[in-house]
Design an enzyme around this catalytic site. Structure first.
Site, PDB file in Angstrom:
ATOM      1  N   HIS A   1     -40.603  22.183 -11.853  1.00  0.00           N
ATOM      2  CA  HIS A   1     -40.615  21.356 -13.077  1.00  0.00           C
ATOM      3  C   HIS A   1     -39.869  22.061 -14.215  1.00  0.00           C
ATOM      4  O   HIS A   1     -40.165  21.826 -15.387  1.00  0.00           O
ATOM      5  CB  HIS A   1     -42.046  21.024 -13.512  1.00  0.00           C
ATOM      6  CG  HIS A   1     -42.905  20.539 -12.393  1.00  0.00           C
ATOM      7  ND1 HIS A   1     -43.009  19.210 -12.051  1.00  0.00           N
ATOM      8  CD2 HIS A   1     -43.674  21.219 -11.500  1.00  0.00           C
ATOM      9  CE1 HIS A   1     -43.825  19.084 -11.007  1.00  0.00           C
ATOM     10  NE2 HIS A   1     -44.229  20.297 -10.645  1.00  0.00           N
TER      11      HIS A   1
ATOM     12  N   LYS B   1     -17.473  28.489 -30.310  1.00  0.00           N
ATOM     13  CA  LYS B   1     -17.893  27.896 -29.039  1.00  0.00           C
ATOM     14  C   LYS B   1     -17.240  28.495 -27.809  1.00  0.00           C
ATOM     15  O   LYS B   1     -16.072  28.844 -27.792  1.00  0.00           O
ATOM     16  CB  LYS B   1     -17.579  26.395 -29.049  1.00  0.00           C
ATOM     17  CG  LYS B   1     -18.425  25.612 -30.020  1.00  0.00           C
ATOM     18  CD  LYS B   1     -19.798  25.321 -29.475  1.00  0.00           C
ATOM     19  CE  LYS B   1     -19.703  24.158 -28.504  1.00  0.00           C
ATOM     20  NZ  LYS B   1     -21.009  23.778 -28.007  1.00  0.00           N
TER      21      LYS B   1
ATOM     22  N   GLU C   1     -19.205  22.049 -15.654  1.00  0.00           N
ATOM     23  CA  GLU C   1     -19.460  20.687 -16.157  1.00  0.00           C
ATOM     24  C   GLU C   1     -18.595  19.671 -15.434  1.00  0.00           C
ATOM     25  O   GLU C   1     -19.047  18.575 -15.088  1.00  0.00           O
ATOM     26  CB  GLU C   1     -19.170  20.614 -17.662  1.00  0.00           C
ATOM     27  CG  GLU C   1     -20.266  21.231 -18.514  1.00  0.00           C
ATOM     28  CD  GLU C   1     -19.889  21.300 -19.982  1.00  0.00           C
ATOM     29  OE1 GLU C   1     -20.796  21.338 -20.807  1.00  0.00           O
ATOM     30  OE2 GLU C   1     -18.691  21.331 -20.318  1.00  0.00           O
TER      31      GLU C   1
ATOM     32  N   SER D   1       0.827  -1.214   0.000  1.00  0.00           N
ATOM     33  CA  SER D   1       0.000   0.000   0.000  1.00  0.00           C
ATOM     34  C   SER D   1       0.860   1.262   0.000  1.00  0.00           C
ATOM     35  O   SER D   1       0.332   2.374   0.017  1.00  0.00           O
ATOM     36  CB  SER D   1      -0.926   0.009   1.222  1.00  0.00           C
ATOM     37  OG  SER D   1      -0.182  -0.167   2.403  1.00  0.00           O
TER      38      SER D   1
ATOM     39  N   ASN E   1     -17.435  27.018 -23.971  1.00  0.00           N
ATOM     40  CA  ASN E   1     -18.015  25.918 -23.200  1.00  0.00           C
ATOM     41  C   ASN E   1     -17.767  26.073 -21.699  1.00  0.00           C
ATOM     42  O   ASN E   1     -16.655  26.371 -21.288  1.00  0.00           O
ATOM     43  CB  ASN E   1     -17.412  24.594 -23.669  1.00  0.00           C
ATOM     44  CG  ASN E   1     -17.701  24.317 -25.130  1.00  0.00           C
ATOM     45  OD1 ASN E   1     -18.758  24.686 -25.636  1.00  0.00           O
ATOM     46  ND2 ASN E   1     -16.749  23.691 -25.801  1.00  0.00           N
TER      47      ASN E   1
ATOM     48  N   GLN F   1      -7.462  -2.135   3.900  1.00  0.00           N
ATOM     49  CA  GLN F   1      -6.413  -1.363   3.233  1.00  0.00           C
ATOM     50  C   GLN F   1      -6.993  -0.593   2.036  1.00  0.00           C
ATOM     51  O   GLN F   1      -6.457   0.429   1.620  1.00  0.00           O
ATOM     52  CB  GLN F   1      -5.300  -2.310   2.774  1.00  0.00           C
ATOM     53  CG  GLN F   1      -4.141  -1.616   2.089  1.00  0.00           C
ATOM     54  CD  GLN F   1      -2.920  -2.515   1.994  1.00  0.00           C
ATOM     55  OE1 GLN F   1      -2.293  -2.803   3.011  1.00  0.00           O
ATOM     56  NE2 GLN F   1      -2.609  -2.977   0.814  1.00  0.00           N
TER      57      GLN F   1
ATOM     58  N   LYS G   1      -8.317   3.490   1.686  1.00  0.00           N
ATOM     59  CA  LYS G   1      -7.566   4.737   1.533  1.00  0.00           C
ATOM     60  C   LYS G   1      -7.776   5.446   0.208  1.00  0.00           C
ATOM     61  O   LYS G   1      -8.020   6.656   0.190  1.00  0.00           O
ATOM     62  CB  LYS G   1      -6.073   4.471   1.764  1.00  0.00           C
ATOM     63  CG  LYS G   1      -5.803   4.232   3.227  1.00  0.00           C
ATOM     64  CD  LYS G   1      -4.483   3.609   3.483  1.00  0.00           C
ATOM     65  CE  LYS G   1      -4.527   2.826   4.767  1.00  0.00           C
ATOM     66  NZ  LYS G   1      -5.493   1.692   4.758  1.00  0.00           N
TER      67      LYS G   1
HETATM   68  N1  ARG Z   1      -1.504  -1.312   5.206  1.00  0.00           N
HETATM   69  C1  ARG Z   1      -2.423  -1.858   6.141  1.00  0.00           C
HETATM   70  C2  ARG Z   1      -3.800  -1.176   5.995  1.00  0.00           C
HETATM   71  O1  ARG Z   1      -3.893  -0.222   5.339  1.00  0.00           O
HETATM   72  C3  ARG Z   1      -1.929  -1.627   7.530  1.00  0.00           C
HETATM   73  C4  ARG Z   1      -2.413  -2.631   8.490  1.00  0.00           C
HETATM   74  C5  ARG Z   1      -1.839  -3.964   8.210  1.00  0.00           C
HETATM   75  N2  ARG Z   1      -2.254  -4.911   9.154  1.00  0.00           N
HETATM   76  C6  ARG Z   1      -2.159  -6.220   8.898  1.00  0.00           C
HETATM   77  N3  ARG Z   1      -2.583  -7.002   9.835  1.00  0.00           N
HETATM   78  N4  ARG Z   1      -1.737  -6.686   7.768  1.00  0.00           N
HETATM   79  O2  ARG Z   1      -4.785  -1.611   6.524  1.00  0.00           O
END
Ligand code: ARG
Length: 465
Positions: A164, A291, A298, A31, A293, A330, A333
């Site tokens: 409307h 044009k 948009e 990650s 735009n 994970q 994010k």
């Molecule tokens: N990169 C992981 C996440 O975003 C961190 C936690 C990892 N924990 C684990 N038990 N593998 O969730």
């Protein structure tokens, strides 16, 4: 040199395994490509955790000093763009911990006592989101200020109010704008409310069950500015409802922006010509030389879709996840970060756009005169003379038909013409049939009367200050 050994150098958990992790798996599970955004929050969390470990006598003074020093150096390296992020080290937490150990030795290895990446990451995300919420709330308020500035100039600018998308009753453009002010006000309130639930400390939950060490969670919460701690360790590491809640609030903000943008787009069309948008917010066409735009509104309208998508992604991510932490989390994010980025960028340009809106009051007024917008006013006039509303409605409908036949508006009819539909109509009716009369008459709280809207704007300014 065994494989275990080489693997041990790469990850903090490889001692249990007989072979290194497959290359594809390493890439698939890493990650670091996106969670490095949490780096400074991770450092804040680690520093608070270390100070607490020292306070409860789990960590010696020298170790704490080394950790604080090492973390400060890592922060500098990250800010200077000198930190060497390694995909081999999976995520932001491991990257930082490994660098800390490289810098300060054994003290770095002690930092993870009484902690897991599960409570660590949940803490980082909450710290990140808290800042994001504050920034977004400020941006919404800036948009509200821009909106008020425009509204201030248009309490007497009459336009057709629509239902409307057909002309319904006259309103002022300021009144119309103030509707959006109210929407954004609720958005700020929603974010403030969400923030209370974001602002709880997961740290101390460790992997899932808590820890055998005599930790002081309240101390860590206080250090990090949390309002309290997550009360259940399993819940603390597993639920992402706080992020979902934020994304829902964000989707509502975008929905509100998209409504305003849709109107700008529509109203910029020469068939409306209610507003024009300064060239700096528009683009041309590579093939059609004439044009202009409205790309900015948009795009805001379009980006509402991806924010909705992120909300659904997070809801789906969380649905039916068994307790406690699962790697699924994970995946929280990227949708969350994208939501923050999209909303932030959209709000910035949205607020700026107000300075580029030119209002064509004549076109608005002309449109308001076209659709018999004061028909309800004539009905109300008759009701005030004792006619039951349903009967008044019918009489005015007839009058509208008559005016349509003549190709004019109600206010253009002669008094005797109007009196065919009710003998109670007197010459003072014409005051009620003008656009200004219609506006002025709606003077209760929430009405479109210029005096009332001026008061609403003044109150709004005071509350924003
Ligand atoms: N990169 C992981 C996440 O975003 C961190 C936690 C990892 N924990 C684990 N038990 N593998 O969730």
């Amino acid at each position: 040199m065994t494989q275990e050994k080489s693997r041990g150098a790469a990850t903090p958990w490889s001692g249990r395994f007989n072979e290194p992790v497959a290359e594809a798996v390493k890439h698939y599970t890493a990650s670091i490509g996106f969670d490095r955004r949490l780096a400074e929050f991770d450092i804040d969390g680690s520093a608070a955790h270390a100070r607490m470990l020292h306070a409860v006598e789990i960590l010696g003074a020298a170790d704490l000093a080394a950790i604080e020093h090492g973390l400060a150096q890592i922060r500098d390296e990250i800010r200077a763009g000198r930190f060497d992020w390694s995909p081999d080290l999976e995520d932001v937490h491991t990257n930082i911990e490994r660098r800390l150990t490289a810098l300060i030795g054994d003290a770095g290895k002690r930092l993870h006592t009484a902690r897991s990446r599960n409570d660590q990451v949940a803490t980082d995300v909450r710290l990140y989101l808290r800042v994001a919420i504050d920034e977004i709330a400020d941006l919404i308020k800036a948009a509200q200020r821009a909106l008020l500035e425009l509204a201030d100039q248009h309490t007497d600018t009459v336009m057709p109010g629509f239902t409307h998308l057909q002309v319904a009753q006259p309103v002022s453009y300021a009144h119309h704008l103030m509707a959006y002010f109210e929407m954004l006000n609720r958005d700020v309130q929603r974010l403030a409310d969400c923030r209370k639930r974001v602002n709880r400390l997961p740290l101390g939950a460790a992997a899932l069950a808590g820890t055998t060490f005599p930790i002081d969670r309240m101390m860590v919460a206080k250090e990090l500015g949390f309002e309290g701690v997550c009360e259940n360790s399993l819940d603390a590491v597993s639920d992402r409802d706080f992020a979902i809640e934020f994304c829902a609030a964000a989707a509502l903000v975008m929905m509100h922006l998209s409504r305003f943008c849709e109107e700008v787009i529509l109203w910029m069309n020469p068939r409306f010509a209610f507003v024009d948008l300064a060239d700096r917010f528009c683009t041309g066409s590579s093939i059609m030389p004439q044009k202009k735009n409205p790309d900015v509104p948009e795009l805001i309208r379009g980006k509402t879709g991806r924010v909705n998508g992120s909300l659904v992604a997070l809801l789906t991510l969380m649905k039916a996840q068994p307790l406690a932490y699962n790697k699924d989390n994970q995946e929280d994010k990227e949708p969350l970060f994208d939501t923050v980025d999209t909303l932030t960028a959209s709000l910035r340009v949205f607020a700026e756009m107000f300075g580029g809106i030119r209002v064509n009051a004549d076109a608005m007024r002309k449109a308001a005169l076209e659709g018999h917008a004061t028909a309800t006013d004539l009905a109300d006039y008759l009701v005030k003379k004792g006619v039951p509303f349903r009967e008044a409605h019918e009489a005015v409908a007839q009058a509208v038909r008559f005016a349509e036949g003549r190709g004019c508006g109600l206010a253009d009819l002669k008094l005797p013409d109007l009196q065919q539909f009710s003998p109670l109509i007197g010459k003072e009716v014409f005051a009620a049939l003008t656009l200004e009369g219609a506006l002025k008459a709606r003077s209760h709280i929430g009405g479109t009367a210029p005096a009332r809207v001026k008061a609403a704007i003044a109150k709004a300014k005071k509350n924003l200050a």
